[in-house]
Design an enzyme around this catalytic site. Sequence first.
Site, PDB file in Angstrom:
ATOM      1  N   CYS A 324       2.880   8.843   4.707  1.00  0.00           N
ATOM      2  CA  CYS A 324       3.400   7.711   5.464  1.00  0.00           C
ATOM      3  C   CYS A 324       4.171   8.111   6.704  1.00  0.00           C
ATOM      4  CB  CYS A 324       4.225   6.800   4.564  1.00  0.00           C
ATOM      5  SG  CYS A 324       5.825   7.469   4.051  1.00  0.00           S
ATOM      6  N   HIS A 391       9.522   4.792   2.131  1.00  0.00           N
ATOM      7  CA  HIS A 391       8.258   4.519   2.818  1.00  0.00           C
ATOM      8  C   HIS A 391       8.573   4.329   4.292  1.00  0.00           C
ATOM      9  CE1 HIS A 391       4.297   3.362   3.798  1.00  0.00           C
ATOM     10  NE2 HIS A 391       4.557   2.075   3.963  1.00  0.00           N
ATOM     11  N   ASP A 414       2.178  -1.126  10.069  1.00  0.00           N
ATOM     12  CA  ASP A 414       2.162  -0.035   9.094  1.00  0.00           C
ATOM     13  C   ASP A 414       0.763   0.556   9.037  1.00  0.00           C
ATOM     14  OD1 ASP A 414       2.486   1.704   6.985  1.00  0.00           O
ATOM     15  OD2 ASP A 414       3.387   0.252   5.626  1.00  0.00           O
TER      16      ASP A 414
END
Length: 757
Positions: A324, A391, A414
């Site tokens: 991530c 995250h 994202d």
Amino acid sequence: MPTVDTITDLANRFTNDLELCRREDRDFEIASELNEIADAALASKEPKIVSVDFQPMYNAVNHHCELYELVDRRADCVVVRRGGLFSMVVQLNQKVALASEQELKFYFSFGARPNVEKGTQAHLVITGKTKIEKPHDDWDVRLVQETGKKATIEVQIPTDAPVGVWKVAVEVKRRDQTGGRHLRRFDTHVYILFNPWNENDGTYLPEEKMRQEYVLSAVGTVFVGSYPHTRGRHWAFGQFDDAVLPACMLLLEKSGVSAEARGDPVRMSRALSKMVNSNDDAGLLVGKWDGEYEDGRAPAKWLGSIEILETYLRTRQSVKYGQCWVFAACLNTICRALGMPCRVVTNFASAHDTNISLSIDEYFDEDGDQIEANDRYVNPAGIRDSIWNFHVWNDVWMARPDLPDGFGGWQVIDATPQETSDGSYQCGPASHEAIRQGRVDLKYDVPFVLAEVNADVVRWQKDDQAEGGFKKLATQTSSVGRLILTKKAGPVATGGFFKSDREDITWEYKPPEGTRAERVSILNAARRTRTARQVFDMPSVAKEDVTFTIEDRDQIPIGDNFSVTITAANTSNEVRTINVVMTCASMYYTGAKAHTIKRHDGELHLEPNQTKTMSMEVYYSDYYSKLVDHDLIKSIVICNVKETTQCWGGEDNLEVHKPDINIEVLGPAVQGKAIPIRVSFDNPIPLLLKECNLKLDGPGLMRPKTVPLENIAPKGKMNFEMNLYPKKALECTLIVQFNSRELCNLTGAKKISVASA
């Protein structure tokens, strides 16, 4: 949708251009070609275009684009921002008199099928007027001055122009219509970018300090770790590197976003969130989370985005591997390169809600032992609810004309492929204000992001008499979204766990935990979602008269021992018997277990109003060989009270700390001269370090580089000296990472001020 041939041709052109940037004889070749064209034009009596000086550096400075290396390295490359004036000097083969003798016309075109009505083509005729008269969202042109055979022209770029590489052609003919026209098409790349400095641009960001950080800063901090023990790691975004803009263009071509849509920051940011992962369109990065990276590079071993983007541009293959923070850091680079204000955001205790219930569900059997949910509680891909230690995603700043008033500003995008949206692995842009208010009816992907930062954790117990086979035991309302961090505007921190440059933006995503406003927000969202209504309407049934606390640890130096300790207090007037299961495991940052380190089962017998503790010792020899990326260890304690069926679970996340790398500048830092540096650290473990190397990166100072090292003795010291050769005077940050087979991911950074020669 572009064809494969179109994408291949574009990729070939960009890679050839990249090679030209690195060739010493480039200027001579270009000058020779221009001289041949000029000689032919001068020999004609009809008006002809001898040359056009696109004034790349002059325009770049006026458009806040002077840092782009393409401007320095390519005479035929211009980087400007929409809403600004683009200056050019046209030389003819005769004296210029544009109001009476010659008619000069400019053609700007974008995409495979340029079209004036779609905003991808402009025809601009120089009439001799000296003022820009058309509104900001239209093309216009004016004559600045005529001097002999040269004319200086300024073109107004519309504030909604598509972002990307534009082509330019210039035509001249006599005004009396005798003779033919002369048309010159130029290979010059005119990059038109978003303009956060222009109030009419959809990406306008009012504060200059914010623009300096979120558009122009080439090095930053990405926060990792676990709540409450967070730390920063440096990342070289490098958005001005000469490989970055071409790689961005290639990704946009492969995204399928139409040329006319590339002026819309909403559609552009959504497309980029899809193209940074490889799941749908062979995008930039392949994601992998299992610890097996032999056919690529481990995500933790990347220092910056430049190497990733240049590798993609050269190979046209997705780069292995990312997680991530790598996805988010690369997306940050791309957005900033294109002119969209962007920041990297880390959510600690981040929920992954697979069924849009706005809850993370944990299941227990009749005896209070934790079990896996059955298949109806997982998503179609078989993925279950989880809470990641952290995250990382991105915020981009933009207006939202597609939403009601008040929902512009920071928007979440994202690139990590978790769940599909409209059939692709993309996420956002989701408005901060929509997330805060629980407005899950507003696009894009607000329910998913809302759950990431504010889902409830719900514990269920198997009960054949209950609807669905489970009854709700208890709900925890403050376990998710414990802390949301980004790097604040200003200097990059180089130590102290980066406390000086971290900014807590939790309040931007949700009201303070436990307040009425926070509960109203999540319940407002739950009422709009069928699966969430079913969870939030069911009452909790557990009787809770024993309180539990788990000892909280910050971190431990690698090589030290530690203990896991639970304290139980019986607040009732009756005896309580508690089964205790203590486990300690190395963890991936997603919250998934890597390796069990130690386990202990025990029982606590508590008299009325009595308090007791239980501990489990964990030694260096237990955990050393089982650590994975980020060196995270999670201790979990599950307690079941026999008499009441009360079930409690607690956890403590700690990080095994490794020594920082020390970087020393051993001499003056002057443009064009060698800067001697020393890199050093002490080996903290009693093992010989083998297969050692240093990775270095410093945008503006040096290109990414890997240097092999000799073995390092057990408990020994590593010392390495080398020279840097800066080409510019600038303020920069050098980032260094050490890796070996036995010890990896040691990092350090040093601010270096390079003076003019």
